[in-house]
Design a protein around this motif. Structure first.
Motif, PDB file in Angstrom:
ATOM      1  N   SER A 182       0.835  -1.206   0.000  1.00  0.00           N
ATOM      2  CA  SER A 182       0.000   0.000   0.000  1.00  0.00           C
ATOM      3  C   SER A 182       0.869   1.255   0.000  1.00  0.00           C
ATOM      4  O   SER A 182       0.595   2.225  -0.718  1.00  0.00           O
ATOM      5  CB  SER A 182      -0.923  -0.017   1.214  1.00  0.00           C
ATOM      6  N   THR A 183       1.932   1.214   0.831  1.00  0.00           N
ATOM      7  CA  THR A 183       2.842   2.373   0.904  1.00  0.00           C
ATOM      8  C   THR A 183       3.530   2.607  -0.439  1.00  0.00           C
ATOM      9  O   THR A 183       3.643   3.751  -0.903  1.00  0.00           O
ATOM     10  CB  THR A 183       3.909   2.125   1.993  1.00  0.00           C
ATOM     11  N   ILE A 184       3.985   1.520  -1.056  1.00  0.00           N
ATOM     12  CA  ILE A 184       4.670   1.663  -2.350  1.00  0.00           C
ATOM     13  C   ILE A 184       3.732   2.254  -3.392  1.00  0.00           C
ATOM     14  O   ILE A 184       4.115   3.136  -4.172  1.00  0.00           O
ATOM     15  CB  ILE A 184       5.216   0.291  -2.806  1.00  0.00           C
ATOM     16  N   ARG A 185       2.470   1.778  -3.406  1.00  0.00           N
ATOM     17  CA  ARG A 185       1.521   2.279  -4.407  1.00  0.00           C
ATOM     18  C   ARG A 185       1.246   3.762  -4.206  1.00  0.00           C
ATOM     19  O   ARG A 185       1.129   4.515  -5.169  1.00  0.00           O
ATOM     20  CB  ARG A 185       0.217   1.479  -4.320  1.00  0.00           C
ATOM     21  N   SER A 186       1.141   4.165  -2.956  1.00  0.00           N
ATOM     22  CA  SER A 186       0.787   5.570  -2.702  1.00  0.00           C
ATOM     23  C   SER A 186       1.984   6.499  -2.823  1.00  0.00           C
ATOM     24  O   SER A 186       1.890   7.583  -3.399  1.00  0.00           O
ATOM     25  CB  SER A 186       0.147   5.706  -1.315  1.00  0.00           C
ATOM     26  N   GLN A 187       3.127   6.086  -2.288  1.00  0.00           N
ATOM     27  CA  GLN A 187       4.286   6.968  -2.240  1.00  0.00           C
ATOM     28  C   GLN A 187       5.086   6.985  -3.538  1.00  0.00           C
ATOM     29  O   GLN A 187       5.788   7.939  -3.829  1.00  0.00           O
ATOM     30  CB  GLN A 187       5.203   6.554  -1.070  1.00  0.00           C
ATOM     31  N   PHE A 188       5.028   5.891  -4.315  1.00  0.00           N
ATOM     32  CA  PHE A 188       5.786   5.806  -5.558  1.00  0.00           C
ATOM     33  C   PHE A 188       4.858   5.771  -6.768  1.00  0.00           C
ATOM     34  O   PHE A 188       5.182   5.181  -7.788  1.00  0.00           O
ATOM     35  CB  PHE A 188       6.690   4.567  -5.539  1.00  0.00           C
ATOM     36  N   GLU A 189       3.696   6.408  -6.603  1.00  0.00           N
ATOM     37  CA  GLU A 189       2.707   6.375  -7.679  1.00  0.00           C
ATOM     38  C   GLU A 189       3.229   7.023  -8.945  1.00  0.00           C
ATOM     39  O   GLU A 189       2.942   6.566 -10.056  1.00  0.00           O
ATOM     40  CB  GLU A 189       1.424   7.075  -7.213  1.00  0.00           C
ATOM     41  N   ASP A 190       4.041   8.079  -8.793  1.00  0.00           N
ATOM     42  CA  ASP A 190       4.539   8.783  -9.967  1.00  0.00           C
ATOM     43  C   ASP A 190       5.949   8.340 -10.339  1.00  0.00           C
ATOM     44  O   ASP A 190       6.657   9.043 -11.060  1.00  0.00           O
ATOM     45  CB  ASP A 190       4.522  10.298  -9.711  1.00  0.00           C
ATOM     46  N   CYS A 191       6.390   7.185  -9.831  1.00  0.00           N
ATOM     47  CA  CYS A 191       7.747   6.697 -10.101  1.00  0.00           C
ATOM     48  C   CYS A 191       7.693   5.472 -11.002  1.00  0.00           C
ATOM     49  O   CYS A 191       6.683   4.768 -11.066  1.00  0.00           O
ATOM     50  CB  CYS A 191       8.457   6.316  -8.800  1.00  0.00           C
ATOM     51  N   ALA A 192       8.800   5.221 -11.662  1.00  0.00           N
ATOM     52  CA  ALA A 192       8.950   3.984 -12.434  1.00  0.00           C
ATOM     53  C   ALA A 192       9.449   2.904 -11.483  1.00  0.00           C
ATOM     54  O   ALA A 192      10.424   3.112 -10.774  1.00  0.00           O
ATOM     55  CB  ALA A 192       9.942   4.192 -13.566  1.00  0.00           C
ATOM     56  N   VAL A 193       8.767   1.775 -11.453  1.00  0.00           N
ATOM     57  CA  VAL A 193       9.106   0.708 -10.515  1.00  0.00           C
ATOM     58  C   VAL A 193       9.238  -0.599 -11.281  1.00  0.00           C
ATOM     59  O   VAL A 193       8.403  -0.913 -12.122  1.00  0.00           O
ATOM     60  CB  VAL A 193       8.020   0.560  -9.418  1.00  0.00           C
ATOM     61  N   LEU A 194      10.288  -1.338 -10.987  1.00  0.00           N
ATOM     62  CA  LEU A 194      10.439  -2.687 -11.517  1.00  0.00           C
ATOM     63  C   LEU A 194      10.527  -3.628 -10.326  1.00  0.00           C
ATOM     64  O   LEU A 194      11.316  -3.403  -9.417  1.00  0.00           O
ATOM     65  CB  LEU A 194      11.715  -2.805 -12.358  1.00  0.00           C
TER      66      LEU A 194
END
Length: 1459
Positions: free
Chosen positions: A1398-1410
């Motif tokens: 949940s934290t990753i989805r909210s805090q890194f919403e505008d980031c590129a994630v692999l």
């Protein structure tokens, strides 16, 4: 008395004559009886010694037969002489009955000697020192009668007599006896052959076959020296250790002694209201305090090695006796020079005595050093063995206080301090006695003026005592910073991947350099104090002479300084200089040894695991109280469960609830307060973090067991390792890098699991073994291994897990919370109770099904773990294209080139010091020696000054000049030592900095190929050698070389003809030393190379101690450690026990004694032309040559051996390096990357050059707000390009790239230090930002409860799951536009996993994630999944589309129970 001659010594006939003679009576009594009395007295003691220390019987060899035959002839000659005298000389018997007794006594003694030869053969003695000395004494006592018989025979030949026959018979008989005695001496120089059938180890040490004479003169070593000179030595050329030097022998004796002195560890926490401390505990605590102070260890070592050490001490006492005899003989020689009508033979006699005493002094000195270094080597073996064995039984609490770096320091630096202590300890008590004897003899020469010398000594001692005390404190400070530096370096090497991921190398480099600067600051202060000490002691001979001579000539004008007084006094003062110079060093060494003993005692007294914590009965979990790592009252309370055979038990709970602690309790790894643990059968353990040895895959799986082909194949297949073995370059024979660096996390965990399965144990303890593997692989392993139909179905399995899908199959589920079992039962029972467990299961089961429906929230492609671990390694860890290694055995041994020490090493070392320092140093040395030569020559002129009216003229002026020259020398000595010390520190600082930078700038492939033990060895032992050993060796070497030049000038000044003798001696010296250098340097390299595996093994053992104990493999690991120590000692034996130096020193000191003999003989020959002053100057200085050569050998050996450390530190300068950390002309925007788009263009990747591509033709475009997975750094880019926001990453500096990418790794690594340092080592963020990141990582409550909040020292006191959360907090703090998640939630429970997602989805919403994930449910809401197979992309689409296609992704989801 009429029938016995009177043994009178006629001085007029013997001494006061130009043709000395001994009376016939003396020749036939004392000279005959002396050897006989010696043998009869020694025989009882010698027979008892042989009886107590006998070995197997020796065969009758040709050597033994020859000795017996010669003995028979000798005895026969004696009895023949008896009957000859009885029959032919009966008329003389009434006058001299002793002539009849002497041959009988001699023959009976020879018969006794023959009996001893047989007794020696029966008791296995191959070389006899008693009989060698008997025959030698017999030959020496026969020399005078031999001369008399020769003279008598010559006279009788010249005279014409009528009955010469009887005399001819007598002479022939005597000459034959003498020849037989000489033959016996010659045969005694050889050792008898070994008994047949005796097992002789391969390449056995020749000292066991050496004769007494060979042992004394170290001739047995010549073979290795010659071999080393001809060809470079290899490990197989070294001798095997003698039994008495082996770890098995030493530690079998020592462990029993040590265990008998150890006491139970009581502490305040052992006392409870119901269980108070016993009344006798106070005494035990006192004993424990004594033990931890190191005294107990010292006593144990003394009892085991004391007798051999005392034999060496006896040699030292005999050496001192000869040392003090030499000045008395010098006094007699100078008296002879002064007398005009003295017989010339006396001069030659005194010269011969000087030579003989000097040789005997050398022999006994080196026997003492031999025994001391032998004891030192055994002490090193003993301490290493005790430390290693202790490391296997430490409790978890004790392990947190003793890091690997500290243990490495214990077995490297502290053992060296104990070895130095063994060598120099005798100086602590013997040096004051030697000082007292010197002053006594000086009193005899100069009277009360000698008190001035005593006063000078008394003034010097407190100064150096104060300096030694200050240096001891500084050394403790230096060692503290060195420990901190090594500890930090160990953590850097263990976490190097994290440093490179986060571009933290500079921050940690600064931390290491901070420790280093403090360490060097303490070292610099210590060296300056040491320079004062050296200057005072090197000037002590001058100061004592100046004070004594000054008082002597000033208190009375009629006190005249003649040659005898001056140079005998100087000889005594030179003797005095040795104990005075050794005493501060011995005191300093003793202080350092006390510190080391305390450190070792403290470590050896750490708490141990109690062997009775687990009883081997049917499995029963009793009541436990477990000390929490963070939380202070974490405990198992009221746990009582009986688990029948074949049960599958699942242990579940949130992070920190005590799952791993429960398994540790079953293993006996935790402290038990009450209750009991009982198990039946063998145990196998799979830890949460896989522990992998630096060995082949096969060795890791077999773990000491024999290979059973069918079972081995079944285990590999069940643990899903066969596909991996197909990829590895040499299959299961591929050597795994240290800590499994060349395996993925999943591969390491499967190897760890295979190790346990192969063991066929009765009880399996599995600590979350499936968290690090793919979901479908985990399902495969559960079905084939752990589950109801797996290979372990009939075994008892206790598995801690976060996985929900396996709980249904468990026979019993234990739900833990805060150290207690909150619920227990089967899956159906727990669900029917509708408690917390049921709510938890329903929530997350619902979320798993919901994930299938909600698949379109963000563009986050998922990548299959084992196939795609290589995909984005270039994003984080770009490595050079040119680096290649062997594809199978790639771990580097670090062996340097086997040639002699190269001149380039010295050039490199002196270059770092600088020419500006070297020139003044050489000038100061030249000046100091010129001053020494000047005041010595001034003394000789003063001694030759004629006496006018009972006094000498201008004594005040002479004394003033002498004093000025001496004080000038003292100032120069201080200047040279300080300059060398500071220059050495400058060189050491630069070399350490270069080493640190070279290591940190090396690619990950370098760390995979180089064991951390090798690198730690560079930063510990090699840097320590550069810090101290090289500068100290240079100080001594240069000082004694210049001193030798001074002696040569003085001897040539007195007797120029000595050049004829000194020139060939110098050539012989150079020739002998050239033999030595070739062998010594390679032995040093072999010793250094064989030392690193010891540290690597120590490192591995400490990391995997719990696994080793669980499998019951302690004995095997102890034997392996002993084997490695013995292998190291096999090169240490000929090197650092100074066998080489002893061999060289004995030979060279005999050359030095040749200079003494030549100077004395030439002085006798030039008696009429030389003054007593110049003779005294030449001979007294030549007497120093032996000591000077010995110290030149020792100091130059140290320099030669330790200069190799410069080479070993510099060798990493030539290894491949990463790209530059930052490019000077970089125009990269601070906000780059803004969009976070990533593009792979036909990208290929390989593990190492020459291997098949791991990624093949990857072309992939990740749009804005998409994510990229990354893990690795041990691969080499083969082709293709990667662009981020349109910029080719190959054109960027590594730190520019890495600092813009955030990676949460699979293995969460924390460093010793504060929590804040672990999150933000550059202090780039405010406390508010750090607290915000902790809150988002769900750590705020935990950190708020810590004593020092953000400044809390983490060390190893964090659970694995919480470590992963700290890594998440790092990512949240950096929050770059690109985030890589490498199984970031593998070690946390499902509830925490959901919070993190949940934290990753909210805090890194505008980031590129692999993301790489094993839990497929965590990526079911991603919009894109990439599935790879054999290096190619086989599927890429949204999860729903891939499931609809029923391809590989669909099959993985089906295996995971998601469809």
């Amino acid at each position: 008395t009429n029938h016995l001659c009177v043994v009178a010594f006629d001085w007029n006939q013997t001494w006061y004559t130009h043709t000395p003679e001994l009376s016939d009576c003396f020749q036939h009594t004392v000279l005959v009886w002396a050897p006989c009395v010696y043998l009869w007295v020694c025989t009882p003691f010698y027979c008892l010694h042989l009886y107590c220390n006998g070995q197997s019987r020796l065969p009758l060899s040709p050597l033994c037969s020859a000795k017996l035959l010669l003995g028979f002839f000798l005895a026969s000659f004696g009895f023949v002489e008896f009957f000859y005298i009885l029959l032919e000389r009966n008329q003389e018997l009434h006058r001299h009955l002793v002539f009849l007794l002497s041959p009988v006594i001699r023959s009976l003694t020879v018969v006794l000697a023959m009996g001893l030869i047989q007794w020696e053969r029966a008791r296995g003695c191959r070389s006899s020192v008693v009989l060698f000395l008997y025959w030698l004494l017999g030959v020496l006592c026969s020399l005078v009668p031999l001369r008399a018989n020769i003279q008598l025979a010559v006279e009788q030949v010249r005279e014409v007599t009528h009955t010469p026959e009887p005399d001819i018979v007598h002479h022939l008989a005597y000459f034959s006896c003498f020849a037989l005695q000489l033959a016996q001496v010659f045969l005694s120089c050889f050792a008898d052959q070994a008994p047949p059938g005796k097992s002789v180890p391969k390449n056995a040490c020749p000292v066991q076959d050496a004769s007494f004479l060979s042992k004394i003169l170290f001739w047995w070593f010549s073979g290795l020296v010659i071999k080393g000179y001809r060809t470079p030595l290899q490990a197989e050329d070294l001798w095997s250790l003698r039994e008495e030097d082996s770890s098995e022998k030493i530690l079998s004796d020592l462990e029993e002694e040590w265990t008998s002195h150890t006491v139970p560890n009581y502490s305040s926490r052992d006392a409870t209201p119901h269980h108070p401390i016993p009344a006798h505990c106070t005494k035990l605590q006192k004993l424990q305090k004594e033990q931890s102070s190191g005294f107990c260890l010292l006593r144990t070592l003394a009892r085991n090695f004391g007798p051999y050490f005392l034999s060496g001490t006896l040699c030292l006492v005999v050496h001192d006796a000869f040392m003090f005899s030499i000045p008395q003989v010098l006094s007699l020689l100078l008296g002879f020079i002064r007398e005009d009508d003295a017989p010339l033979w006396k001069g030659y006699f005194y010269a011969s005595l000087l030579f003989l005493f000097s040789c005997l002094q050398s022999v006994f000195n080196h026997q003492y050093m031999y025994s001391c270094f032998s004891v030192g080597m055994r002490v090193k073996t003993a301490v290493m063995g005790l430390v290693y064995r202790k490391s296997l039984v430490l409790t978890s609490a004790a392990r947190r206080t003793c890091t690997v770096g500290e243990i490495v320091n214990l077995v490297s630096a502290d053992t060296q301090k104990l070895m130095d202590f063994v060598v120099y300890f005798n100086a602590v008590w013997l040096a004051p006695i030697e000082v007292a004897l010197c002053l006594f003899f000086l009193w005899q020469l100069l009277g009360p003026s000698a008190l001035a010398g005593i006063t000078t000594v008394i003034l010097i001692f407190p100064l150096n005592g104060f300096i030694a005390k200050k240096r001891s404190k500084l050394q403790e400070i230096q060692m503290k910073y060195m420990d901190g530096r090594i500890k930090l370096m160990n953590e850097i090497l263990n976490g190097i991947k994290i440093l490179k991921f986060y571009a933290w190398e500079k921050a940690f480099l600064e931390q290491v350099l901070g420790y280093r600067e403090k360490e060097l600051r303490a070292l610099k202060k210590s060296q300056i104090l040491y320079s004062i000490s050296i200057a005072s002691f090197n000037s002590s001979s001058f100061l004592i002479a100046f004070s004594m001579f000054g008082v002597y000539v000033l208190i009375d004008d009629r006190n005249v300084l003649d040659a005898q007084k001056v140079f005998v006094s100087m000889a005594l003062i030179n003797i005095l200089k040795t104990p005075l110079s050794q005493l501060p060093f011995a005191m300093s060494t003793t202080m350092q040894a006390v510190v080391s003993l305390k450190r070792l005692g403290k470590f050896l007294c750490q708490e141990e695991l109690k062997p009775d914590s687990v009883s081997r009965d049917p499995l029963k979990l009793g009541e436990f109280h477990l000390r929490g790592v963070y939380r202070h009252n974490t405990a198992f309370c009221r746990i009582s469960v009986r688990i029948p055979r074949g049960t599958l038990v699942a242990v579940v709970g949130h992070v920190g609830s005590g799952k791993s602690s429960l398994l540790s309790a079953i293993l006996g790894e935790t402290e038990r307060r009450s209750g009991s643990v009982a198990i039946k059968g063998s145990v196998a353990y799979v830890p949460q973090q896989a522990w992998i040895q630096n060995a082949t895959v096969q060795d890791n799986v077999l773990f000491g067991w024999d290979r059973k082909k069918s079972w081995y194949h079944r285990v590999l297949e069940a643990c899903a390792l066969l596909p991996d073995l197909d990829i590895l370059p040499a299959g299961d024979a591929t050597e795994i890098g240290e800590k499994g660096l060349n395996l993925s996390g999943g591969q390491k965990q499967r190897v760890s699991l295979a190790r346990a399965v192969y063991r066929k144990a009765d009880l399996y303890l599995l600590d979350d073994p499936l968290s690090a593997v793919d979901a479908h692989v985990g399902q495969h392993i559960f079905e084939k291994v752990i589950g109801p139909k797996g290979m372990l179905r009939d075994k008892t399995r206790v598995m801690a897990t976060h996985g929900m899908s396996f709980l249904y199959h468990a026979d019993l589920i234990l739900v833990l919370g805060d150290g207690e079992v909150t619920e227990s039962g089967s899956y159906q029972e727990l669900m029917s109770r509708d408690g917390a467990f049921a709510d938890f299961v329903r929530t997350f089961s619902h979320s798993e099904t919901e994930n299938l429906r909600n698949r379109s929230r963000s563009e986050q492609p998922f990548v299959n773990h084992d196939q795609l671990h290589t995909l984005v390694s270039p994003l984080a860890l770009r490595t050079p294209r040119s680096f290649s290694q062997n594809s199978q055995m790639f771990v580097s041994l670090g062996l340097s080139a086997p040639n002699q020490v190269k001149l380039e090493l010295y050039v490199e070392y002196f270059r770092t010091i600088g020419l500006a320092f070297i020139v003044p140093i050489l000038f100061l040395y030249a000046f100091q020696q010129a001053a020494s030569l000047a005041y010595s020559y001034w003394l000789s002129l003063w001694a030759d000054e004629p006496v006018v009216n009972g006094t000498q003229l201008n004594t005040d002026m002479k004394l003033g000049v002498y004093g000025a020259l001496g004080f000038a020398q003292g100032i120069a000595i201080f200047g040279t030592t300080v300059a060398i010390s500071i220059g050495g520190i400058m060189a050491s600082r630069q070399l350490h900095l270069e080493l640190l930078r070279n290591v940190l700038r090396s690619p990950m492939s370098f760390f995979e190929a180089t064991p951390s033990g090798n690198l730690l060895n560079r930063f510990a032992k090699e840097i320590d050698a550069i810090d101290c050993m090289i500068p100290d060796g240079l100080k001594m070497a240069l000082g004694y070389v210049f001193k030798l030049m001074e002696v040569c000038v003085i001897v040539l000044l007195a007797t120029p003809f000595a050049a004829v003798i000194m020139l060939p001696l110098a050539l012989l010296y150079a020739f002998v030393q050239s033999f030595y250098v070739a062998t010594s340097c390679q032995l040093r390299r072999l010793e250094s190379v064989s030392r690193s595996p010891i540290y690597t093994h120590f490192n591995e053992t400490v990391q995997g101690a719990s696994v080793i104990r669980a499998f019951g493999e302690q004995r095997r690991f102890v034997l392996e450690a002993d084997r490695r120590v013995d292998h190291n000692q096999s090169s240490y034996f000929p090197l650092l026990t100074s066998r080489v130096s002893r061999w060289l020193a004995v030979n060279l000191e005999f050359l030095g004694n040749g200079i003494v003999l030549s100077a004395a003989v030439l002085s006798v020959m030039g008696k009429d032309t030389l003054s007593p002053g110049i003779v005294g100057l030449a001979v007294s200085h030549s007497l120093q040559v032996t000591g000077i050569l010995s110290w030149i050998v020792r100091s130059w050996t140290d320099v030669e051996n330790n200069i190799v450390s410069v080479e070993r530190v510099k060798e990493y300068a030539d290894t491949p390096k990463e790209a530059e950390w930052a490019l000077e002309d970089s125009s990269l925007s601070p906000s780059w990357p803004q969009a976070g788009t990533i593009e792979f263009r036909d990208y290929g990747l390989q593990y190492r050059k020459g291997l098949e591509l791991a990624l093949k033709g990857i072309s992939l475009h990740v749009h804005e707000r998409e994510k990229v997975n990354g893990k690795g750094g041990k691969k080499i880019s083969a082709k293709g390009e990667i662009y981020i926001d349109g910029i080719n990453i190959a054109e960027l500096g590594l730190h520019d790239l890495r600092s813009r990418i955030t990676i949460i790794p699979q293995d969460p690594v924390l460093f010793s230090g504060s929590l804040r340092m672990n999150l933000d080592p550059f202090d780039a963020y405010s406390d508010e930002e750090v607290w915000k990141a902790l809150e988002l990582a769900h750590l705020k409550n935990f950190v708020s409860g810590l004593p020092d909040k953000l400044n809390y020292e983490l060390a190893c006191t964090v659970f694995l799951g919480q470590r992963q959360l700290v890594c998440l907090a790092r990512a949240l703090l950096r929050k770059t536009r690109i985030l890589v998640l490498d199984e970031a939630t593998a070690a946390v429970d499902l509830e925490t996993d959901a919070l993190i997602q949940s934290t990753i989805r909210s805090q890194f919403e505008d980031c590129a994630v692999l993301t790489i994930a094993h839990r497929l449910n965590t990526v079911m809401d991603y919009t894109k999944v990439i599935v790879m197979d054999k290096g190619h992309i086989v599927e890429m689409d949204s999860p729903s589309n891939l499931i609809a296609q029923s391809g590989q992704f669909y099959r993985m989801c089906r295996e995971a129970g998601l469809v």
